[in-house]
Design an enzyme around this catalytic site. Structure first.
Site, mmCIF file in Angstrom:
data_model
loop_
_atom_site.group_PDB
_atom_site.id
_atom_site.type_symbol
_atom_site.label_atom_id
_atom_site.label_comp_id
_atom_site.label_asym_id
_atom_site.label_seq_id
_atom_site.Cartn_x
_atom_site.Cartn_y
_atom_site.Cartn_z
ATOM 1 N N GLU A 167 56.219 54.981 59.983
ATOM 2 C CA GLU A 167 55.194 54.848 61.017
ATOM 3 C C GLU A 167 55.750 54.592 62.418
ATOM 4 O OE1 GLU A 167 51.754 55.076 60.867
ATOM 5 O OE2 GLU A 167 52.012 55.862 58.840
ATOM 6 N N SER A 180 17.089 35.282 15.836
ATOM 7 C CA SER A 180 17.099 34.009 15.107
ATOM 8 C C SER A 180 17.942 32.931 15.773
ATOM 9 C CB SER A 180 17.604 34.235 13.680
ATOM 10 O OG SER A 180 16.686 35.027 12.952
#
Length: 754
Positions: free
Chosen positions: A157, A423
């Protein structure tokens, strides 16, 4: 008189003339404009002729010396005009800079904006669970991160980062030449400082104004901060794709590790993403990410940042695809914590550290168990999702898995999905019955019963006559549960469930005994905790402490006094009854070498399968099913849920001293032994005797039909203060915390000899 009128005229000298006697004479040289008729003296005429000849000479001569002088003269003129144009261009550029610079605030007001706050969430032993916030990662010092990261970024860069003053003229020239040679914009000349200025202060507009402001801000940054500070700010804020801002977030996102531990190949991949973070993300295109990383490695070698050996090793690293989203069940916990933060500390304005209650080892064990069972049996049994919650006796959540894979679905089935518990809701029915004077030895007749138009069937249509409540709960007999709900009243069951920790709205009808009202796995598991800790309901929590990065405590959970919600005697009875579920009942697959208890549950057509069980150490709930409610293939709570519970609890209790369940209760010897009905599978809600609508062979929806049956039978919500019993007398609410008062039994108790 005549003599006085005579005018004396001036005369001009002529050759041979003498000066006028009066002295008033003018020569031709004294005239401003010579007369046409006058002729210059001979010497002067000769001189003028020579001058005219010299002036005419360049037009008459066209030889090589003239060409050489023209070439160099052209170069000189070109240089001259170029210099003039450069001056004017500089003046124009200065004018543009002054114009746009004047529109910016005064430089005395410029300041680096605060980095978006990060929320670092850690486990009970300090291991990282997740980072949350705009960046998704904490700030890492330049000296802390892998040295390969800044080297790779500079190589690709901004190679001259440490030598320019914020703007790199050579870089701009190189980019200009490259773009002209390619005929398109293929590279930019912005420095890292300019990129940081853009990220910190500006919008990504491609305008002259934005570029001018970027340059001015870059110069200001270079004046106010060192190169290392600028590079560190850049690396901790730049976008790396897939929602990751900063090297720490990107490293965690793509490699599952800290930026401190990134390798050369991984650093090259991160640096390569900066050109096009979304397009080059390894989560989207790992091959493109790898190709770009190799360009970065080549640039690093050109700059002598790495050796040939390091280059060869890094080049040989194969590409790997990152998950399209964060993976790992701990992110379900992180999402839940982020929802709770505003209520605890308000808006997060700076980096904070959240000490969670999660044990990361248990979390990983839970996730592996859920995923393994679905991988092994999911296709065969039509099971696609599962959830697990584990809570200790203080209410601290130690593990929570909200689904099969967080990367594919972030919906938290543990805390957000409401499903019929089947249940697993029956313990609240039995709790209400015990609090009204019944005991585990109380006998009920397990036989077909009809409530309005509803007949709650046992699994397979089998009934076993006289059974104790302990046996009925262990075997999950629907008939007995429905009878108890009739006796105590639906409102008493709802009161008991809410007191224990159920927060979802519950329907006040008899069918509640079979778990028709929907709840979440988190709240259902939390409601079993009082059975495990001796009767106290703690506040369920995920956060123990919140601190700033400087160590300031912003919040701490200091709530230790949980209210008692069940008397010790009732706790003993319930634990004795539910221990039978694990020992001889529907959850035998869950048993291990610790005293444990719990309850299985299966909703209609096996749409939901549950097991919620506990020891004196942990309470854990497990659910399996499908998001769309599609029925599974005969999956019951005693199968996959009990297996997952067993795997998790065995590992969670390794090395922990064995301790009994709280409370004691000794059953009274029966006058005559009951016939052993055998081990029954968990009993799903029956629907075979529900009336079908005209013209249809399938039964109606069980919930709607049961609600209608309840209304027909007169089971409507009643005020809690006066819950009718089977004898018709109002029954006072349970004396929680006080001694058990044996109340006079109902008519049904007398008939059955209880």
């Amino acid at each position: 008189m005549a003599k006085r009128d005579t005018r004396i005229e001036p005369t001009f000298d002529r050759p041979g003339d003498r000066e006028d006697a009066s002295g008033l004479s003018v020569s031709e040289d004294d005239r401003v404009i010579p007369t046409r008729r006058s002729r210059a003296p001979e010497p002067r005429r000769k001189a003028e002729k020579v001058q005219r000849a010299e002036r005419a000479e360049p037009k008459q001569r066209r030889g090589k010396p003239r060409k050489r002088r023209g070439f160099f003269g052209g170069i000189g003129r070109l240089v001259y005009w170029a210099f003039v144009l450069a001056i004017w261009a500089g003046i124009a550029a200065a004018g543009v800079v002054v114009y746009y610079g004047a529109q910016m605030p005064s430089s005395t007001t410029w300041a680096i904006p605060d980095r978006p706050p990060n929320v670092k969430i850690v486990s009970v032993d300090g291991q990282l669970l997740a980072n949350r916030g705009m960046t998704g990662g904490e700030a890492v010092g330049l000296h802390e991160m892998s040295p390969y990261i800044p080297q790779a970024v500079m190589a690709i860069e901004d190679r001259r980062f440490y030598s320019h003053f914020g703007v790199d003229p050579f870089g701009l020239a190189r980019a200009l030449v490259g773009n002209l040679s390619r005929g398109r914009v293929s590279q930019g000349g912005s420095t890292l400082t300019q990129q940081l200025a853009k990220n910190l202060f500006l919008k990504p507009d491609r305008t002259i104004e934005r570029k001018v402001q970027e340059v001015l801000l870059a110069l200001w940054l270079e004046q106010k901060h060192t190169k290392d500070q600028i590079l560190e700010m850049y690396l901790n804020r730049v976008y790396f794709g897939s929602g990751a801002y900063g090297v720490e977030a990107a490293s965690r996102r793509y490699f599952g590790k800290s930026a401190r531990d990134v390798t050369l190949a991984e650093a090259a991949l991160l640096a390569g993403l900066l050109k096009a973070p979304s397009r080059l993300s390894p989560a989207r295109d790992p091959k493109a990410a790898e190709a770009r990383a190799q360009l970065v490695l080549g640039a690093m070698r050109e700059e002598n940042m790495i050796s040939d050996k390091e280059l060869a090793t890094a080049m040989s690293t194969p590409a790997s695809r990152a998950a399209s989203y964060w993976t790992g069940s701990e992110h379900y916990v992180a999402d839940r914590i982020m929802e709770e933060l505003p209520g605890l500390i308000g808006e997060v304005r700076s980096d904070i550290i959240v000490d969670s209650t999660i044990d990361l080892n248990l979390q990983n064990l839970a996730e592996k168990s859920i995923r393994r069972l679905i991988d092994d049996k999911g296709k065969k049994l039509d099971v696609s999702q599962g959830a697990l919650v584990s809570i200790d006796n203080t209410g601290a959540v130690r593990a929570m898995v909200g689904g099969y894979d967080y990367a594919n679905s972030q919906f938290d089935r543990a805390a957000e999905a409401r499903r019929q518990p089947g249940s697993t809701f029956k313990p609240f029915v039995y709790l209400a019955a015990l609090e009204q004077g019944r005991t585990p030895d109380s006998i009920r007749n397990d036989a077909p019963i009809k409530i309005g138009k509803w007949t709650p069937n046992n699994y397979g249509g089998k009934y076993f006559g006289k059974v104790t409540l302990a046996t009925a709960l262990a075997k999950s007999l629907n008939s007995v549960a429905a009878q108890l709900a009739m006796e105590v009243g639906p409102q008493a069951v709802i009161e008991a469930a809410h007191r224990m920790g159920i927060e979802s709205p519950l329907q006040a009808n008899v069918s509640i005994a079979l778990g028709t009202s929907e709840v979440t796995p988190l709240e259902l598991t939390a409601a079993y905790v009082p059975f495990a800790n001796g009767g106290y309901r703690p506040e369920v929590h995920f956060i123990q402490r919140i601190t700033s990065t400087s160590g300031e405590v912003l919040y701490e959970n200091t709530k230790t006094n949980a209210p008692r919600v069940i008397s010790p005697e009732i706790v003993g009875m319930m634990n004795a009854m539910m221990a039978g579920t694990v020992e001889v009942g529907t959850a035998r697959k869950a048993a291990f070498n610790w005293p444990s208890a719990g309850k299985t549950g299966t909703s209609q057509n096996s749409r939901d399968a549950w097991f919620v069980g506990y020891t004196s150490n942990l309470t854990t709930g497990v659910w399996f099913g499908n998001d769309d409610g599609k029925p599974m293939k005969k999956v019951t709570g005693g199968a996959m849920p009990a297996q997952a519970w067993h795997e998790f609890m065995v590992a969670a209790h390794e090395g922990v001293p064995v301790a009994p369940l709280p409370g004691t209760w000794k059953p009274q010897p029966a006058d005559e032994p009951l016939a052993d009905p055998g081990l029954l599978p968990d009993v799903p809600m029956a629907s075979g005797n529900l009336p079908a609508p005209a013209g249809q062979g399938e039964p109606t929806d069980v919930t709607a039909a049961i609600d209608a049956a309840d209304r027909d039978a007169g089971f409507i919500p009643r005020p809690q203060a006066a819950v009718p019993s089977a004898s018709g007398r109002p029954v006072p609410s349970a004396d929680v915390g006080g001694p058990v008062v044996r109340r006079e039994g109902s008519i049904l108790d007398v008939i059955l000899g209880n």
